[in-house]
Design a protein around this motif. Sequence first.
Motif, PDB file in Angstrom:
ATOM      1  N   ILE A  35       0.864  -1.185   0.000  1.00  0.00           N
ATOM      2  CA  ILE A  35       0.000   0.000   0.000  1.00  0.00           C
ATOM      3  C   ILE A  35       0.892   1.224   0.000  1.00  0.00           C
ATOM      4  O   ILE A  35       1.736   1.399   0.880  1.00  0.00           O
TER       5      ILE A  35
ATOM      6  N   THR B 269      -8.554   1.070  -7.221  1.00  0.00           N
ATOM      7  CA  THR B 269      -8.430  -0.235  -6.572  1.00  0.00           C
ATOM      8  C   THR B 269      -9.294  -1.273  -7.277  1.00  0.00           C
ATOM      9  O   THR B 269      -8.884  -2.427  -7.425  1.00  0.00           O
TER      10      THR B 269
ATOM     11  N   TYR C 115      -7.323  -4.436  -8.798  1.00  0.00           N
ATOM     12  CA  TYR C 115      -7.539  -5.696  -8.073  1.00  0.00           C
ATOM     13  C   TYR C 115      -8.903  -6.293  -8.409  1.00  0.00           C
ATOM     14  O   TYR C 115      -9.648  -6.699  -7.527  1.00  0.00           O
TER      15      TYR C 115
ATOM     16  N   GLN D  52     -11.253  -8.420   1.508  1.00  0.00           N
ATOM     17  CA  GLN D  52      -9.879  -8.008   1.246  1.00  0.00           C
ATOM     18  C   GLN D  52      -9.852  -6.808   0.296  1.00  0.00           C
ATOM     19  O   GLN D  52      -9.042  -5.906   0.464  1.00  0.00           O
TER      20      GLN D  52
ATOM     21  N   LEU E 282      -8.244  -3.240   1.185  1.00  0.00           N
ATOM     22  CA  LEU E 282      -7.236  -2.584   0.340  1.00  0.00           C
ATOM     23  C   LEU E 282      -7.674  -1.167  -0.019  1.00  0.00           C
ATOM     24  O   LEU E 282      -6.870  -0.230   0.014  1.00  0.00           O
TER      25      LEU E 282
ATOM     26  N   THR F  44      -5.587   2.019   1.450  1.00  0.00           N
ATOM     27  CA  THR F  44      -4.898   2.868   0.472  1.00  0.00           C
ATOM     28  C   THR F  44      -5.372   4.305   0.601  1.00  0.00           C
ATOM     29  O   THR F  44      -4.572   5.243   0.567  1.00  0.00           O
TER      30      THR F  44
END
Length: 167
Positions: A38, A124, A128, A138, A142, A146
Motif C-alpha cells: 500500500i 483499486t 484488483y 480483502q 485494500l 490505500t
Amino acid sequence: MFLLSLMRIMYQIKIYIIGLTILVIQILLSDFISLNGIRPDFILIYLLYISIQHGSFKGILLGFTLGIFSDLLGVSTSFGLSPLTYTLTGYILGVLMYHNKIHSQLHFHGVWLCIIFFHFFCTTFVRYQSIVIENPVQFILLWILTSLYTLGFTGILQIITPLYRKL
C-alpha cells in the motif's frame, strides 16, 4: 501588459515543474514507505491542492499530464488508468473551488474526502478486479487502507497549508 502575461506563463510552468518533481518523488519514495504494497499517492495530494485553488480546467490539465507521465514512467500497473482517474478527480475537485466560498467547512471537507475515496475505489477496483469477486472483504480493506494512507499525508499537509479558506 506583456510582463503580466509572461509572469502568468511562468506561474503555469512552475505548477507543472512542481508536479513533475512530485512525480519523481512518487517514483523514488513510494517503495520505501509502502506498507504491505500500500503506497501513498503524492500526485493525488498535489492534484487536490491545485484543483481546489485553481479550478476544474487546471485540475483536468494537470491530472491528465501527470497521469500520462506516471503511466509512461511505470508508476501505474494499468496503462490509461492514471490519466483517466486523475483527470476525473481533478475536474470534480476543481468544482469545489467555487464551493469553498459558499459552504461550511464541514461540508467542504466531507465532499473532498468522498471524492478521494471515490478515486481510490475506482483505481483499486481496476487494479484488483480478481479480488473483488474472490474476497470482497480483502478488496474493501485494500481500498480503505490505500485511501487512509494517502489521507494521512494529506492531513499532515493540512496542518501546514489548509485547503479551506473562507473568502
